[in-house]
Scaffold this motif. Structure first.
Motif, PDB file in Angstrom:
ATOM      1  N   LEU A 110       0.833  -1.203   0.000  1.00 13.43           N
ATOM      2  CA  LEU A 110       0.000   0.000   0.000  1.00 13.43           C
ATOM      3  C   LEU A 110       0.867   1.251   0.000  1.00 13.43           C
ATOM      4  CD1 LEU A 110      -2.727   1.466   0.278  1.00 13.43           C
ATOM      5  CD2 LEU A 110      -2.542   1.159   2.762  1.00 13.43           C
ATOM      6  N   ALA A 111       1.960   1.206   0.750  1.00 11.70           N
ATOM      7  CA  ALA A 111       2.857   2.367   0.804  1.00 11.70           C
ATOM      8  C   ALA A 111       3.430   2.676  -0.567  1.00 11.70           C
ATOM      9  CB  ALA A 111       3.978   2.118   1.806  1.00 11.70           C
ATOM     10  N   TYR A 112       3.866   1.660  -1.291  1.00 13.45           N
ATOM     11  CA  TYR A 112       4.463   1.903  -2.605  1.00 13.45           C
ATOM     12  C   TYR A 112       3.412   2.280  -3.636  1.00 13.45           C
ATOM     13  CZ  TYR A 112       9.155   0.704  -1.223  1.00 13.45           C
ATOM     14  OH  TYR A 112      10.393   0.736  -0.640  1.00 13.45           O
ATOM     15  N   ALA A 113       2.209   1.755  -3.502  1.00 15.17           N
ATOM     16  CA  ALA A 113       1.130   2.193  -4.401  1.00 15.17           C
ATOM     17  C   ALA A 113       0.795   3.659  -4.146  1.00 15.17           C
ATOM     18  CB  ALA A 113      -0.103   1.312  -4.190  1.00 15.17           C
ATOM     19  N   THR A 114       0.761   4.057  -2.872  1.00 14.91           N
ATOM     20  CA  THR A 114       0.519   5.460  -2.530  1.00 14.91           C
ATOM     21  C   THR A 114       1.647   6.343  -3.039  1.00 14.91           C
ATOM     22  OG1 THR A 114      -0.666   4.735  -0.538  1.00 14.91           O
ATOM     23  CG2 THR A 114       0.019   7.041  -0.628  1.00 14.91           C
ATOM     24  N   LEU A 115       2.876   5.842  -2.950  1.00 18.90           N
ATOM     25  CA  LEU A 115       4.031   6.597  -3.449  1.00 18.90           C
ATOM     26  C   LEU A 115       3.888   6.870  -4.942  1.00 18.90           C
ATOM     27  CD1 LEU A 115       6.839   7.825  -2.938  1.00 18.90           C
ATOM     28  CD2 LEU A 115       7.805   5.542  -3.343  1.00 18.90           C
ATOM     29  N   ASP A 116       3.454   5.876  -5.709  1.00 16.88           N
ATOM     30  CA  ASP A 116       3.246   6.080  -7.152  1.00 16.88           C
ATOM     31  C   ASP A 116       2.166   7.136  -7.392  1.00 16.88           C
ATOM     32  OD1 ASP A 116       5.177   4.254  -7.875  1.00 16.88           O
ATOM     33  OD2 ASP A 116       3.767   2.588  -8.099  1.00 16.88           O
ATOM     34  N   GLN A 117       1.082   7.086  -6.631  1.00 18.64           N
ATOM     35  CA  GLN A 117       0.002   8.063  -6.804  1.00 18.64           C
ATOM     36  C   GLN A 117       0.483   9.476  -6.488  1.00 18.64           C
ATOM     37  OE1 GLN A 117      -2.950   6.488  -4.150  1.00 18.64           O
ATOM     38  NE2 GLN A 117      -3.987   5.329  -5.749  1.00 18.64           N
TER      39      GLN A 117
END
Length: 649
Positions: free
Chosen positions: A305-312
């Protein structure tokens, strides 16, 4: 100033000794002195008589500072001062360091030739200091006889070779011992499996203080709460750091704010992970490994989730949501902010804050919105204090007085210097009775669409990257759009190209189909160029009046209202900021329009590229066109040229 002579040393030292004795694991092999200390529940030694203290002072040639003297009267030395000093000096062991460690010589080698007196004084500490460490883990403890306060207290400096930091200063010996007691607690609070639970009167008192601070913060008393949380954090109490970091982040502080102990909890991650990730994205020059470090202990799903949020966040697509009435207010606020009404957006959030529901007992305030590309720019330290002072989460209290809005509600702010003096030239179009989405159709090609909200810097960078053709006759404006005043929309360009009066064509007429449009282009403060100013007003597709001041002359046509008569503004020999200000005030007064300063300077708005503000070339006029290839470096026949990157044609 602490009254060190009135401090109850015996109670403090007895309590510390008991906590230390209770914290030791059973069955662990210890030295004879530690066995005796555990058995007697006393880390100290017999008290020093006044005679022994006087003998020490005669040997050293100085009277000892008050707090060290009072300590010696209770215990002539101390064991386990913190985690890294196993024996602290009493009357027999205290002695002048005299650079016994060689650190003065070592640090002198690092001094620059222009080192000041303060830096040299720090180096000389190792020659003049009174050494108190007797046995330690490469840790030095020195009393400084030249760092003395009005009560005669000497500062204490500690330094360890394994810490990448300068010596740490403690105001006096009492504060040093308090800090060492905190260090003992902080280390004890992070026990590994199998060790006894670290619980005692101090931890129970501090944990109760944390809970009181939590309720205080929810009720709006954040200033008292953060002091209590910082005190508990110093002792390593769980929850204290994560709660205190929520307050600090809303004050605009980001350094060392990691929401420790909470951000890896799936219950709180939806709110605390986005601001942590956003701060990482803003400073991740060396890769993303530090993000994983701050998420140590998190499960695989949360790391994903952290890395998906980072991409966003890096793509500008992160969108904060919340539940209930506050979540509905978030959506209304975003709609206001993306069209420039940042003051209205903020008031929408604050008015709904009492209805906000925390995700759990350790959630003090909504935080995920600070990572939202549209909502995040709303935060200022003043607004953060207002949010923190507003009762929420079911707590009662009095709402704070709102701070002043960030937008002055006029145009005159454009004449004020900005940081770096970059805003010396700008142009904008005001269109009455239209929505911002309609402006590309009035000012550009029919198929032009608005971008997603972004800063003007981001928009310019993207525009240059996407542009393939540059013409010396083309003057297309990158414009941010929004709503303004009473029923107007605006398109604003903060970095226009040079003003060429002979080729300039005002877009007012094209923009005014079925309504009114106003165009302003100001260069009254442009350095190294002649000042100029243009105003044109059109109605229903036809220009009604206009004037241009350039080269010291005024050209005008149409019936210009008295309030906008250029003769009122350009009669003085020197034309500059004052003329610009009064002109902008007159335009705002005539049309009831303004521009949103905070949104244009610090926010994110939709943008588009307008049609050219210059006429097409006439017969016989020459111009240059540059076309850039950013893709595959090969000519039309498919053969490679051996070059990489953009090419001019």
């Amino acid at each position: 100033m602490t009254d060190t002579t009135a401090f109850d040393w015996r109670s403090f030292l007895l309590g510390w000794s008991g906590e230390w004795a209770d914290s030791l694991p059973e069955g662990e092999t210890r030295g004879e002195d530690d066995e005796a200390a555990q058995r007697t529940r006393w880390l100290g030694f017999p008290s020093a008589s006044e005679e022994r203290i006087t003998t020490l002072e005669e040997r050293l040639g100085r009277r000892m500072p008050p707090s060290y003297r009072e300590f010696l009267k209770v215990s002539d030395g101390w064991r386990h001062a913190g985690g890294f000093v196993s024996l602290l000096a009493g009357t027999s062991d205290a002695h002048w360091h005299n650079d016994e460690s060689g650190l003065a010589v070592m640090f002198e080698e690092y001094l620059d030739d222009d080192a000041g007196p303060e830096e040299r004084r720090e180096v000389d500490l190792w020659r003049r200091g009174l050494q108190l460490d007797v046995e330690s883990d490469a840790t030095h403890v020195l009393l400084d006889p030249e760092d003395v306060d009005e009560d005669g207290e000497w500062a204490v400096y500690t330094w360890a070779s394994w810490r990448a930091a300068p010596p740490e200063r403690h105001a006096n010996f009492l504060e040093f011992m308090r800090d060492m007691h905190r260090e003992f607690h902080s280390l004890g609070a992070h026990r590994s499996d199998g060790e006894p639970v670290f619980a005692n009167a101090t931890t129970r008192k501090l944990d109760a203080l944390v809970e009181e601070a939590r309720l205080e913060a929810l009720g709006g008393g954040w200033e008292r709460a953060v002091k209590a949380l910082d005190e508990a954090k110093g002792y390593g109490r769980p929850r204290a750091a994560g709660l205190g970091d929520q307050i600090r982040r809303l004050l605009g502080e980001t350094y060392m704010v990691y929401f420790d102990g909470l951000v890896t909890d799936p219950q709180y991650a939806p709110e605390l992970l986005p601001p942590l990730v956003a701060e990482h994205a803003a400073h991740s020059y060396r890769g993303d490994s530090t993000l994983t470090f701050h998420l140590r202990g998190a499960d695989d799903d949360l790391v994903s989730l952290a890395y998906a949020t980072l991409d966003q966040i890096r793509n500008g697509t992160y969108r904060y949501t919340a539940a209930g009435p506050f979540g509905e207010a978030v959506e209304r606020a975003r709609e206001l902010a993306r069209w420039g009404d940042t003051d209205g957006a903020w008031r929408t959030l604050i008015d709904a804050l009492p209805m906000w529901e925390p995700l759990g007992p350790d959630h003090l305030a909504p935080l995920g919105w600070v990572a939202d590309p549209v909502l995040g720019p709303l935060l200022t330290p003043e607004r953060g204090r207002e949010l923190l002072s507003t009762p929420r989460g079911g707590q009662a209290g009095e709402a704070p007085s709102p701070p002043a809005g960030l937008d002055p509600g006029d145009l005159a702010w454009l004449a004020e210097p900005d940081p770096g003096n970059h805003r010396t030239c700008y142009r904008f179009v005001l269109v009455e009775g239209t929505e911002p989405e309609e402006l590309p159709g009035r000012l550009a090609d029919a198929d032009t669409v608005l971008s997603e909200p972004m800063t003007l810097w981001e928009a310019r960078r993207k525009s240059v990257h996407d542009q393939r053709e540059f013409s010396s006759y083309d003057d297309r404006a990158l414009m941010a759009v929004g709503r303004t005043g009473t029923g107007w929309s605006f398109a604003f360009d903060g970095e226009p190209g040079p003003f060429d009066q002979g080729r300039f064509v005002s877009p007012a007429a094209a923009a005014s189909a079925g309504t009114r449009a106003v165009v302003v282009w100001s260069g009254l403060r442009t350095p190294h160029r002649e000042p100029f100013f243009h105003l044109s007003v059109a109605h229903d597709g036809a220009e009604h009046y206009a004037f241009t001041y350039a080269d010291g002359e005024i050209r005008q046509h149409g019936e210009i209202p008295r309030a906008l008569d250029p003769g009122r503004f350009f009669g003085a020999p020197e034309v500059g900021a004052e003329a610009e200000r009064t002109l902008l005030e007159s335009v705002a007064g005539e049309f009831g329009a303004s521009l949103p300063r905070h949104a244009l300077v610090s926010g994110r708005l939709h943008t588009f590229t307008s049609g050219s503000w210059t006429r097409p070339p006439r017969d016989g006029e020459t111009y240059t066109v540059i076309r850039m290839d950013w893709g595959d470096p090969r000519p039309a026949d498919g053969r490679r040229t051996g070059e990489d990157g953009p090419r001019r044609r």
